[in-house]
Scaffold this motif. Structure first.
Motif, PDB file in Angstrom:
ATOM      1  N   UNK A  23     -13.268 -19.149   5.287  1.00 33.79           N
ATOM      2  CA  UNK A  23     -13.077 -19.108   6.745  1.00 33.79           C
ATOM      3  C   UNK A  23     -13.686 -17.872   7.397  1.00 33.79           C
ATOM      4  N   UNK A  24     -13.609 -16.709   6.700  1.00 38.29           N
ATOM      5  CA  UNK A  24     -13.997 -15.447   7.349  1.00 38.29           C
ATOM      6  C   UNK A  24     -15.338 -14.903   6.837  1.00 38.29           C
ATOM      7  N   UNK A  25     -15.840 -15.474   5.712  1.00 38.36           N
ATOM      8  CA  UNK A  25     -17.098 -14.981   5.132  1.00 38.36           C
ATOM      9  C   UNK A  25     -16.838 -13.999   3.997  1.00 38.36           C
ATOM     10  N   UNK A  26     -17.780 -13.994   3.034  1.00 35.59           N
ATOM     11  CA  UNK A  26     -17.630 -13.185   1.810  1.00 35.59           C
ATOM     12  C   UNK A  26     -17.551 -11.699   2.087  1.00 35.59           C
ATOM     13  N   UNK A  27     -18.232 -11.257   3.153  1.00 32.10           N
ATOM     14  CA  UNK A  27     -18.376  -9.807   3.346  1.00 32.10           C
ATOM     15  C   UNK A  27     -17.274  -9.180   4.178  1.00 32.10           C
ATOM     16  N   UNK A  28     -16.340  -9.977   4.636  1.00 35.37           N
ATOM     17  CA  UNK A  28     -15.268  -9.428   5.488  1.00 35.37           C
ATOM     18  C   UNK A  28     -14.434  -8.429   4.663  1.00 35.37           C
ATOM     19  N   UNK A  29     -14.285  -7.175   5.117  1.00 39.37           N
ATOM     20  CA  UNK A  29     -13.474  -6.211   4.374  1.00 39.37           C
ATOM     21  C   UNK A  29     -12.027  -6.697   4.240  1.00 39.37           C
ATOM     22  N   UNK A  30     -11.448  -6.486   3.057  1.00 37.99           N
ATOM     23  CA  UNK A  30     -10.085  -6.977   2.816  1.00 37.99           C
ATOM     24  C   UNK A  30      -9.397  -6.085   1.786  1.00 37.99           C
ATOM     25  N   UNK A  31      -8.083  -6.069   1.863  1.00 35.77           N
ATOM     26  CA  UNK A  31      -7.291  -5.204   0.985  1.00 35.77           C
ATOM     27  C   UNK A  31      -6.159  -5.994   0.359  1.00 35.77           C
ATOM     28  N   UNK A  32      -5.973  -5.810  -0.938  1.00 34.98           N
ATOM     29  CA  UNK A  32      -4.810  -6.368  -1.619  1.00 34.98           C
ATOM     30  C   UNK A  32      -3.854  -5.201  -1.854  1.00 34.98           C
ATOM     31  N   UNK A  33      -2.640  -5.304  -1.324  1.00 35.96           N
ATOM     32  CA  UNK A  33      -1.627  -4.248  -1.489  1.00 35.96           C
ATOM     33  C   UNK A  33      -0.473  -4.867  -2.268  1.00 35.96           C
ATOM     34  N   UNK A  34      -0.317  -4.426  -3.518  1.00 34.51           N
ATOM     35  CA  UNK A  34       0.584  -5.121  -4.436  1.00 34.51           C
ATOM     36  C   UNK A  34       1.629  -4.151  -4.988  1.00 34.51           C
ATOM     37  N   UNK A  35       2.859  -4.652  -5.103  1.00 42.89           N
ATOM     38  CA  UNK A  35       3.928  -3.865  -5.735  1.00 42.89           C
ATOM     39  C   UNK A  35       4.062  -2.464  -5.122  1.00 42.89           C
ATOM     40  N   UNK A  36       3.964  -2.387  -3.807  1.00 43.79           N
ATOM     41  CA  UNK A  36       4.009  -1.083  -3.136  1.00 43.79           C
ATOM     42  C   UNK A  36       5.313  -0.366  -3.452  1.00 43.79           C
ATOM     43  N   UNK A  37       5.211   0.899  -3.683  1.00 45.45           N
ATOM     44  CA  UNK A  37       6.321   1.821  -3.990  1.00 45.45           C
ATOM     45  C   UNK A  37       6.918   1.606  -5.386  1.00 45.45           C
ATOM     46  N   UNK A  38       6.303   0.704  -6.184  1.00 44.28           N
ATOM     47  CA  UNK A  38       6.843   0.427  -7.529  1.00 44.28           C
ATOM     48  C   UNK A  38       5.864   0.884  -8.612  1.00 44.28           C
ATOM     49  N   UNK A  39       6.267   0.715  -9.872  1.00 45.16           N
ATOM     50  CA  UNK A  39       5.466   1.216 -11.001  1.00 45.16           C
ATOM     51  C   UNK A  39       4.028   0.716 -10.981  1.00 45.16           C
ATOM     52  N   UNK A  40       3.832  -0.563 -10.687  1.00 41.13           N
ATOM     53  CA  UNK A  40       2.471  -1.112 -10.785  1.00 41.13           C
ATOM     54  C   UNK A  40       1.779  -1.204  -9.425  1.00 41.13           C
ATOM     55  N   UNK A  41       2.148  -0.297  -8.543  1.00 40.93           N
ATOM     56  CA  UNK A  41       1.537  -0.281  -7.206  1.00 40.93           C
ATOM     57  C   UNK A  41       0.002  -0.279  -7.306  1.00 40.93           C
ATOM     58  N   UNK A  42      -0.621  -1.178  -6.546  1.00 36.84           N
ATOM     59  CA  UNK A  42      -2.089  -1.297  -6.545  1.00 36.84           C
ATOM     60  C   UNK A  42      -2.557  -1.518  -5.115  1.00 36.84           C
ATOM     61  N   UNK A  43      -3.539  -0.760  -4.693  1.00 41.29           N
ATOM     62  CA  UNK A  43      -4.158  -1.008  -3.375  1.00 41.29           C
ATOM     63  C   UNK A  43      -5.662  -1.113  -3.612  1.00 41.29           C
TER      64      UNK A  43
END
Ligand code: SAM
Length: 296
Positions: free
Chosen positions: A194-214
């Motif tokens: 829908x938005x195109x391959x080049x659209x900047x995007x962020x995955x923010x996972x498990x915030x504040x926990x052991x496996x936090x990933x941004x």
């Protein structure tokens, strides 16, 4: 008062006066119990009752802070039925706290009916701000935050999800989505479409926990990363996607309006709007807004 007196004043003493019969809407941690605020702890130890989504999961937090206050379940299945008696308790002077399983109540969580009913009954509703997955993700995403749209959870069914994303394609504000781990790969693939391959995007996972990933990248890379690494499909996830470039959004809207005008001469307006919006990747709402603005 001199500036010296000001320096001595305890800033934590500067808080709203508690009136009899008040509803306190209290944010709680989204993973790390250390994120609870002092004011949240004080109120959760003082109120008559704590309303929570699930008494078993909130028990951990309540025990952790040493509160002995009773917990009562308030969730999407019983909220409507519970509201009248909770309002009656507030009118009798009770202090009630509303929390959710994690984060800020009402944000994709129960409580809206109770808060709306409290206002209608003239009851004071007081927020105790704190953790929120939306704000935590935005604060770490590195995408524009001057204007953003919170979209909550996308529909689970593919057709409805794709239609909603197509409607958002020309949105120029940063977009924030909650996503379930078992659907994140599919949703990201639909976003890339829908938005195109080049659209900047962020995955923010498990915030504040052991496996936090941004992960800050673009939709093509994010799709690749999430499908090749099963760890990125675990836990709690917020997706933050840059809005459409302003020029692109404006140009698409202008082209869609021209097409709509041409089609509306031959087709019913709703069909013309649907086609024009789909072809140019803009939302029907924006098309109609343009119509109203021009007609007014
Ligand atoms: N009211 C909550 C808040 O203010 O954070 C959100 C409740 S919503 C039902 C739960 C969703 O929030 C999860 O599915 C996930 O998308 C997001 N979420 C909650 N905790 C999170 C965390 N620690 N890291 C990333 N996302 C989180």
């Amino acid at each position: 008062m001199t500036s010296n007196d000001n320096d001595k004043r305890d800033p934590s003493a500067d808080k709203p006066t508690i009136l009899p019969g008040q509803l306190h809407v209290i944010a709680t941690p989204i993973g790390n119990l250390g994120d609870i605020s002092r004011r949240a702890c004080e109120l959760l130890c003082e109120v008559d009752t704590v309303l929570c989504e699930d008494t078993r999961s909130s028990q951990t937090l309540i025990r952790h802070i040493g509160s002995q206050r009773p917990l009562v379940a308030l969730h999407e299945h019983n909220e409507r039925a519970q509201v009248p008696q909770l309002i009656a308790r507030l009118q009798d002077g009770a202090q009630l706290a509303l929390i959710s399983d994690a984060g800020t109540p009402l944000i994709s969580d129960p409580g809206y009916r109770l808060v709306a009913a409290a206002h209608a009954a003239g009851i004071r509703v007081s927020p105790v701000p704190g953790p929120s997955a939306t704000m935590a993700a935005l604060s770490a995403a590195g995408l524009a935050t001057d204007r953003f749209c919170f979209e909550g959870f996308l529909p689970a069914k593919a057709a409805a999800r794709r239609a909603q994303l197509a409607d958002l394609a020309a949105e120029t504000r940063t977009l924030v989505f909650f996503e379930a781990p078992h659907r994140v790969a599919e949703s990201l693939a639909d976003m890339r479409e829908a938005f195109g391959s080049e659209r900047p995007a962020v995955l923010a996972r498990e915030l504040t926990k052991t496996f936090e990933t941004v992960i800050n990248t673009d939709l093509a890379q994010l799709c690749e990363r999430v499908s090749s690494d099963s760890n990125q499909r675990r836990g709690e996830i917020v997706l933050v996607v840059a809005g459409a470039p302003v020029q692109e959004g404006a140009a698409a809207l202008s082209a869609a309006r021209k097409l709509y005008d041409a089609l509306a001469a031959e087709l019913p307006p709703s069909r013309a709007a649907k086609l024009a919006a789909k072809i140019h990747g803009v939302s029907r709402r924006e098309l109609y807004q343009g119509e109203r603005a021009e007609g007014s």
